[in-house]
Design a protein around this motif. Structure first.
Motif, mmCIF file in Angstrom:
data_model
loop_
_atom_site.group_PDB
_atom_site.id
_atom_site.type_symbol
_atom_site.label_atom_id
_atom_site.label_comp_id
_atom_site.label_asym_id
_atom_site.label_seq_id
_atom_site.Cartn_x
_atom_site.Cartn_y
_atom_site.Cartn_z
ATOM 1 N N TYR A 336 -20.079 -28.268 -5.152
ATOM 2 C CA TYR A 336 -20.914 -27.185 -4.909
ATOM 3 C C TYR A 336 -21.258 -27.682 -3.267
ATOM 4 C CZ TYR A 336 -21.612 -25.217 -9.310
ATOM 5 O OH TYR A 336 -21.410 -24.377 -10.509
ATOM 6 N N ARG A 337 -21.024 -26.728 -2.127
ATOM 7 C CA ARG A 337 -21.651 -27.107 -0.862
ATOM 8 C C ARG A 337 -22.228 -25.676 -0.562
ATOM 9 N NH1 ARG A 337 -18.320 -25.256 3.152
ATOM 10 N NH2 ARG A 337 -16.287 -24.634 2.719
ATOM 11 N N VAL A 338 -22.895 -25.886 0.660
ATOM 12 C CA VAL A 338 -23.322 -24.475 1.500
ATOM 13 C C VAL A 338 -23.265 -24.811 2.812
ATOM 14 C CG1 VAL A 338 -25.421 -23.919 -0.132
ATOM 15 C CG2 VAL A 338 -25.724 -25.411 1.720
ATOM 16 N N GLU A 339 -22.853 -23.509 3.338
ATOM 17 C CA GLU A 339 -22.360 -23.143 5.009
ATOM 18 C C GLU A 339 -23.735 -22.262 5.183
ATOM 19 O OE1 GLU A 339 -18.319 -22.862 4.792
ATOM 20 O OE2 GLU A 339 -18.703 -20.794 5.382
ATOM 21 N N LEU A 340 -24.438 -22.506 6.439
ATOM 22 C CA LEU A 340 -25.338 -21.612 7.128
ATOM 23 C C LEU A 340 -24.734 -20.835 8.420
ATOM 24 C CD1 LEU A 340 -26.940 -23.296 5.133
ATOM 25 C CD2 LEU A 340 -28.770 -22.959 6.510
ATOM 26 N N LEU A 341 -24.883 -19.674 8.775
ATOM 27 C CA LEU A 341 -24.660 -18.871 9.646
ATOM 28 C C LEU A 341 -25.839 -18.240 10.278
ATOM 29 C CD1 LEU A 341 -21.913 -18.797 7.663
ATOM 30 C CD2 LEU A 341 -20.801 -17.673 9.617
ATOM 31 N N ARG A 342 -25.713 -18.011 11.763
ATOM 32 C CA ARG A 342 -26.783 -17.286 12.203
ATOM 33 C C ARG A 342 -26.166 -16.216 13.151
ATOM 34 N NH1 ARG A 342 -31.578 -18.942 14.727
ATOM 35 N NH2 ARG A 342 -32.636 -17.584 13.498
ATOM 36 N N PRO A 343 -26.754 -15.084 13.300
ATOM 37 C CA PRO A 343 -26.360 -13.983 14.137
ATOM 38 C C PRO A 343 -26.543 -14.587 15.394
ATOM 39 C CG PRO A 343 -28.390 -13.177 13.255
ATOM 40 C CD PRO A 343 -28.005 -14.647 12.462
ATOM 41 N N VAL A 344 -25.400 -14.181 16.582
ATOM 42 C CA VAL A 344 -25.724 -14.907 17.627
ATOM 43 C C VAL A 344 -25.593 -13.838 18.771
ATOM 44 C CG1 VAL A 344 -24.934 -17.267 17.677
ATOM 45 C CG2 VAL A 344 -23.122 -15.272 17.814
ATOM 46 N N PHE A 345 -24.809 -12.409 18.535
ATOM 47 C CA PHE A 345 -24.491 -11.295 19.592
ATOM 48 C C PHE A 345 -24.008 -10.331 18.592
ATOM 49 C CE2 PHE A 345 -21.867 -9.532 22.785
ATOM 50 C CZ PHE A 345 -23.074 -9.121 23.631
ATOM 51 N N PHE A 346 -25.155 -9.283 18.788
ATOM 52 C CA PHE A 346 -24.639 -7.908 17.852
ATOM 53 C C PHE A 346 -24.196 -8.422 16.486
ATOM 54 C CE2 PHE A 346 -24.120 -6.148 22.475
ATOM 55 C CZ PHE A 346 -25.122 -5.334 22.222
ATOM 56 N N LYS A 347 -23.040 -8.103 16.068
ATOM 57 C CA LYS A 347 -22.793 -8.422 14.544
ATOM 58 C C LYS A 347 -22.057 -9.766 14.685
ATOM 59 C CE LYS A 347 -22.822 -3.931 12.866
ATOM 60 N NZ LYS A 347 -22.109 -2.492 12.465
ATOM 61 N N LYS A 348 -21.987 -10.384 16.053
ATOM 62 C CA LYS A 348 -21.328 -11.731 15.807
ATOM 63 C C LYS A 348 -22.016 -12.792 14.994
ATOM 64 C CE LYS A 348 -18.358 -12.278 19.747
ATOM 65 N NZ LYS A 348 -18.206 -13.178 21.060
ATOM 66 N N LYS A 349 -21.439 -13.555 14.330
ATOM 67 C CA LYS A 349 -22.253 -14.878 13.710
ATOM 68 C C LYS A 349 -21.701 -15.991 14.072
ATOM 69 C CE LYS A 349 -20.985 -12.838 9.735
ATOM 70 N NZ LYS A 349 -20.886 -11.897 8.691
ATOM 71 N N ALA A 350 -22.257 -17.068 14.078
ATOM 72 C CA ALA A 350 -21.838 -18.432 14.338
ATOM 73 C C ALA A 350 -22.179 -19.391 13.219
ATOM 74 C CB ALA A 350 -22.263 -18.858 15.842
ATOM 75 N N ALA A 351 -21.270 -20.195 12.864
ATOM 76 C CA ALA A 351 -21.697 -21.452 11.915
ATOM 77 C C ALA A 351 -22.704 -22.298 12.514
ATOM 78 C CB ALA A 351 -20.520 -21.906 11.537
ATOM 79 N N TRP A 352 -23.672 -22.647 11.669
ATOM 80 C CA TRP A 352 -24.536 -23.593 12.228
ATOM 81 C C TRP A 352 -24.994 -24.737 11.292
ATOM 82 C CZ3 TRP A 352 -30.460 -22.510 10.399
ATOM 83 C CH2 TRP A 352 -31.460 -23.304 11.118
ATOM 84 N N ILE A 353 -24.762 -24.916 10.127
ATOM 85 C CA ILE A 353 -24.972 -25.960 9.498
ATOM 86 C C ILE A 353 -23.868 -26.152 8.237
ATOM 87 C CG2 ILE A 353 -26.262 -27.091 7.802
ATOM 88 C CD1 ILE A 353 -28.849 -26.005 9.293
ATOM 89 N N PHE A 354 -23.490 -27.371 7.905
ATOM 90 C CA PHE A 354 -22.525 -27.469 6.721
ATOM 91 C C PHE A 354 -23.000 -28.635 5.982
ATOM 92 C CE2 PHE A 354 -19.941 -24.898 9.385
ATOM 93 C CZ PHE A 354 -19.190 -24.304 8.547
ATOM 94 N N SER A 355 -23.678 -28.415 4.818
ATOM 95 C CA SER A 355 -23.964 -29.593 3.670
ATOM 96 C C SER A 355 -22.826 -30.569 3.316
ATOM 97 C CB SER A 355 -24.628 -29.020 2.822
ATOM 98 O OG SER A 355 -23.752 -28.560 1.331
#
Ligand SMILES: [Zn+2]
Ligand SMILES: [Zn+2]
Length: 361
Positions: A336-355
């Motif tokens: 099990y792992r998690v990855e976190l993304l955050r919205p950056v621009f309109f509907k675009k997302k960017a990866a932020w954190i990988f456990s």
């Protein structure tokens, strides 16, 4: 969400987090600044530790350059191999001979010296403007004995995106867009291999202050100070570093070996405070640890900010929420792992954190 229980507070309170930038080149190989100057930049950018991996040399180590530089712990490893199969080795004392055609030999020699290492930029795509378009890939997946893989390398990802003058200029002026998400193939390989055994993920910069030349023009892509705020590796320790260099070195390396760490894209936001752990009865285990499956185990991911939190088991997403906390009752064995993304621009997302994963065996 809501109030934290006492147990959750307990594990969060007893962990000490240190942010490091890994895989840095200095003037000992093809970097453009000295170890001292780079340590000063790391101090200014607020890093806690930096790891050097100059090509085929341990000059810095043999010159006694490891140690504390103000608040920055400087550690010196090496990058081995030339045209392919680049390997980042740490805690070694003698040069490891290149063996492009037999990377197992390199891994074995590192282990023989008591060191450990990571596969670097395995699916790198070359850029026509750099090294004649050559991609320094990892070609032999029959190898064993390595501790992990670098899943996110800023310089390497940037190179892969700079395929024409136009894209090179675009990514030069929009450097964050080059790291919207790590290389899919690398993540896929990591997920596959980690179902067989523990494979630690790190993120690195491959910082050189590389100068990009086109006729009479030249640009530095990208300065150390920029890269130190991009892809970092955060380690988690159960007691703070002591400024006793030998002891601190051992413990930073031990956290990296165990996978008690996570990878962040700090261009998206400060990722300090992220946690991923599992709780059962009165016990807890953090990312990187292997635990035996029991009924009632709860996985908990806590983000410093609201984010898209994806829970992944054996390489497949099983849950995705937009929140600060994710909880999941473990219903079967798996990685099990998690990855976190955050919205950056309109509907675009960017990866932020990988456990790193929690391995429920
Ligand atoms: Zn390399
Ligand atoms: Zn490198």
């Amino acid at each position: 969400m809501g109030m934290k229980t006492l147990d959750e507070k307990k594990i969060l309170n007893r962990l000490f987090e240190y942010v490091g930038n890994m895989h840095i080149h200095s003037t000992s190989s093809d970097g453009t600044k000295s170890i001292e100057d780079i340590a000063r930049i790391a101090q200014k950018t607020g890093l806690d530790f930096i790891c050097f991996n100059d090509h085929n040399t341990l000059k810095g180590l043999h010159d006694g350059k490891e140690g504390w530089y103000e608040d920055v712990l400087v550690l010196i490893g090496i990058e081995v191999n030339k045209r392919c199969n680049h390997y980042l080795a740490y805690d070694v004392y003698d040069i490891i001979p290149d063996s492009d055609s037999n990377p197992q030999q390199v891994i074995d020699e590192v282990n023989r010296q008591g060191g450990f290492g990571f596969i670097a930029h395995p699916f790198e795509r070359g850029s026509p403007f750099i090294d004649g378009g050559h991609g320094f890939t990892w070609n032999d997946w029959t190898v064993d004995g390595y501790v992990g893989i670098s899943i996110w390398n800023y310089s390497s990802d940037w190179k892969g995106k700079a395929q024409s003058i136009l894209t090179a200029l675009y990514y030069y002026y929009n450097p964050g867009d080059a790291i919207r998400y790590p290389n899919y193939k690398t993540l896929e390989r990591w997920d596959t291999e980690s179902q067989k055994r523990k494979i630690v993920a790190i993120g690195d910069s491959d910082a050189h202050d590389y100068t990009f030349k086109r006729g009479a023009l030249s640009w530095i892509i990208f300065p150390y100070r920029f890269l130190f705020r991009a892809i970092n590796t955060h380690i988690l320790l159960t007691r703070p570093l002591t400024r006793n260099f030998k002891d601190d070195k051992l413990r930073v390396y031990s956290a990296l070996k165990k996978g008690n760490c996570f990878v962040s894209n700090d261009m998206i936001g400060d990722s300090r405070g992220f946690r991923f752990f599992v709780r059962w009865e009165d016990k807890e285990a953090i990312m990187g640890e292997e635990v035996e499956f029991r009924k009632g185990m709860i996985l908990i991911a806590e983000s410093p900010k609201k984010a898209i939190i994806r829970l992944i088991r054996n390489g497949k997403q099983i849950k995705s929420i937009m929140d600060r906390v994710l909880r999941y009752e473990v219903d079967e064995k798996g990685v099990y792992r998690v990855e976190l993304l955050r919205p950056v621009f309109f509907k675009k997302k960017a990866a932020w954190i990988f456990s790193n994963p929690i391995y429920v065996r």
